[in-house]
Write an enzyme that holds these catalytic residues in place. Structure first.
Site, PDB file in Angstrom:
ATOM      1  N   SER A  47      -0.410   5.557  -2.900  1.00 30.48           N
ATOM      2  CA  SER A  47      -0.416   5.556  -4.360  1.00 30.48           C
ATOM      3  C   SER A  47      -0.764   6.959  -4.835  1.00 30.48           C
ATOM      4  CB  SER A  47      -1.441   4.550  -4.906  1.00 30.48           C
ATOM      5  OG  SER A  47      -1.455   4.653  -6.323  1.00 30.48           O
ATOM      6  N   VAL A  48      -0.206   7.325  -5.986  1.00 34.55           N
ATOM      7  CA  VAL A  48      -0.626   8.578  -6.609  1.00 34.55           C
ATOM      8  C   VAL A  48      -1.494   8.280  -7.835  1.00 34.55           C
ATOM      9  CG1 VAL A  48       1.322   9.962  -5.811  1.00 34.55           C
ATOM     10  CG2 VAL A  48       1.533   8.666  -7.956  1.00 34.55           C
ATOM     11  N   ASP A  95      -1.569   9.649   6.521  1.00 33.32           N
ATOM     12  CA  ASP A  95      -0.281   9.539   7.210  1.00 33.32           C
ATOM     13  C   ASP A  95       0.772  10.374   6.490  1.00 33.32           C
ATOM     14  OD1 ASP A  95       1.437   7.748   9.208  1.00 33.32           O
ATOM     15  OD2 ASP A  95       2.567   7.963   7.341  1.00 33.32           O
ATOM     16  N   HIS A 114       9.518   9.673  14.738  1.00 26.12           N
ATOM     17  CA  HIS A 114       9.679   8.977  13.454  1.00 26.12           C
ATOM     18  C   HIS A 114      10.640   7.780  13.536  1.00 26.12           C
ATOM     19  CE1 HIS A 114       9.094   9.946   8.933  1.00 26.12           C
ATOM     20  NE2 HIS A 114       9.328   8.650   9.084  1.00 26.12           N
ATOM     21  N   LEU A 172       2.872  -2.703   1.157  1.00 27.03           N
ATOM     22  CA  LEU A 172       3.016  -3.467  -0.092  1.00 27.03           C
ATOM     23  C   LEU A 172       4.490  -3.725  -0.393  1.00 27.03           C
ATOM     24  CD1 LEU A 172       0.470  -1.350  -2.225  1.00 27.03           C
ATOM     25  CD2 LEU A 172       0.005  -3.465  -0.936  1.00 27.03           C
ATOM     26  N   ILE A 177      -1.364   1.618   5.738  1.00 24.44           N
ATOM     27  CA  ILE A 177      -1.411   2.958   5.114  1.00 24.44           C
ATOM     28  C   ILE A 177      -0.768   2.908   3.727  1.00 24.44           C
ATOM     29  CG2 ILE A 177      -1.642   4.440   7.153  1.00 24.44           C
ATOM     30  CD1 ILE A 177       1.473   4.480   7.298  1.00 24.44           C
ATOM     31  N   TYR A 233       8.557  14.512   5.038  1.00 21.74           N
ATOM     32  CA  TYR A 233       8.024  14.287   3.680  1.00 21.74           C
ATOM     33  C   TYR A 233       7.883  15.608   2.918  1.00 21.74           C
ATOM     34  CZ  TYR A 233       6.579   9.695   5.554  1.00 21.74           C
ATOM     35  OH  TYR A 233       6.549   8.467   6.153  1.00 21.74           O
ATOM     36  N   LYS A 277       4.652  13.108  11.970  1.00 20.48           N
ATOM     37  CA  LYS A 277       5.781  12.529  12.719  1.00 20.48           C
ATOM     38  C   LYS A 277       6.884  13.559  12.912  1.00 20.48           C
ATOM     39  CE  LYS A 277       4.867   8.416   9.950  1.00 20.48           C
ATOM     40  NZ  LYS A 277       4.727   8.888   8.572  1.00 20.48           N
ATOM     41  N   ASN A 335      -7.057   0.010  -3.554  1.00 16.59           N
ATOM     42  CA  ASN A 335      -6.477  -0.346  -2.253  1.00 16.59           C
ATOM     43  C   ASN A 335      -7.491  -0.218  -1.118  1.00 16.59           C
ATOM     44  OD1 ASN A 335      -4.109  -0.840  -3.590  1.00 16.59           O
ATOM     45  ND2 ASN A 335      -3.103   1.068  -2.965  1.00 16.59           N
TER      46      ASN A 335
END
Ligand SMILES: NC(=O)C1=CN([C@@H]2O[C@H](COP(=O)(O)OP(=O)(O)OC[C@H]3O[C@@H](n4cnc5c(N)ncnc54)[C@H](OP(=O)(O)O)[C@@H]3O)[C@@H](O)[C@H]2O)C=CC1
Ligand SMILES: O=C(O)C(=O)[C@@H](O)[C@H](O)C(=O)CO
Length: 274
Positions: A232-233, A46, A109, A191, A229, A51, A76, A241
């Site tokens: 995390s990096v 996503d 969006h 989260l 969705i 972004y 989006k 997850n």
């Protein structure tokens, strides 16, 4: 490799119920994050024009060696690009940055009601769908009145509404409206960007199963029927997850998490965000 269940959208297209989000990941870090996610077994990504990391997503996809049909890519349309012709141009630019000839899901969006352009914008998405350049179309951050207006004035029911949703903001009325109209509910910030992970009820359930609070929250989403969705990096968290299919919450656990609903918005208000 973990197998993620699919949700069948209202036009028959299938979408993994758990995918990977890349909000706030700088473009130059996105390729590594998405590559970690694809290696872990995620197949749904996503992103969004705003972004600034569609190129990074595209590079990871190109380098993955996966067949395009194995992947589900969502992007989006940003608010300033609303309007029929602007939408078509913005969509072309997103495809170009992604290096793809189609996306699996294209979303408006935000409704940005003050602009009053989302109906004509959605008609451009209908054209993109008809041209086969998106396999499904939908919206994000739409409230019930915005959805009602779309249903009245356009021809295709959105396949998805992607909204802020987590144990602190459960969106019960909106979810019921989606169910009534065949719109899949997709949870962003599933989260709550970490804001619910210290909640006593979540920590207690996590300890009982020997899993993490994030895994409990993701299980709650999956058992509620939401598409999720998480972002995390952190490679360990990316794997963690996805590792949520080896246990199930009981009805009592689900009730305990349902009790955490408290109107906790971590993001903007869709009625006023422009
Ligand atoms: N349509 C819309 O308007 C919006 C859409 N979205 C989409 O939803 C996705 C997810 O939402 P997002 O806002 O990113 O927030 P999430 O709810 O996914 O939370 C992400 C945060 O939680 C941390 N985290 C991730 N996994 C764990 C874990 N297992 N344990 C502890 N902490 C963890 C991450 O840290 P770290 O990365 O450091 O590991 C990061 O700080 C976005 O990436 C985007 O794709 C998001 C906002 C708005
Ligand atoms: O992440 C998204 O997809 C968003 O639309 C928002 O988080 C938004 O860009 C925002 O946070 C603006 O303050």
């Amino acid at each position: 490799m973990t197998s993620v269940p699919n949700v069948t959208l209202n036009n028959g297209v299938t979408m993994p119920q758990l995918g990977f989000g890349v909000f706030q990941v700088p473009d130059e870090e996105t390729t590594a994050a998405v590559t970690s996610a694809l290696e872990a077994g995620y197949r749904s990504i996503d992103t969004a024009a705003i972004y600034g990391n569609e190129r990074g997503v595209g590079k990871a996809i190109a380098a993955s060696g996966l067949h395009r049909e194995e992947l589900f890519v969502t992007t989006k349309l940003w608010n300033e690009d609303q309007g029929h012709d602007q939408t078509l141009a913005a969509f072309d630019a997103s495809l170009d940055r992604l290096g793809l000839d189609h996306v699996d899901l294209y979303l408006i969006h935000w409704p940005t009601p003050a602009r009053d352009l989302y109906v004509e914008t959605y008609k451009a998405l209908e054209k993109i769908l008809a041209d086969g350049r998106a396999r499904a179309i939908g919206v994000s951050n739409f409230q019930i009145p915005h959805l009602r207006r779309l249903l009245e004035h356009t021809g295709i029911t959105p396949a998805v509404n992607q909204v802020e949703l987590h144990p602190g903001l459960q969106q019960t009325a909106l979810r019921a409206f989606h169910a009534e109209h065949g719109i899949a509910t997709e949870a962003w910030s599933p989260l709550a960007q970490g804001a619910v992970l210290g909640d006593e009820a979540i920590v207690r359930v996590a300890e009982a199963y020997g899993v993490t609070p994030a895994q409990v929250v993701l299980r709650w989403h999956l058992q509620t029927g939401n598409i999720v969705i998480p972002k995390s990096v952190t490679p360990d968290r990316i794997r963690q997850n996805l590792d949520v299919f080896g246990f199930a919450l009981t009805d009592a656990d689900m009730v305990a998490l349902t009790g955490l609903d408290r109107g906790l918005r971590t993001g903007p208000d869709p009625d006023t965000f422009n």
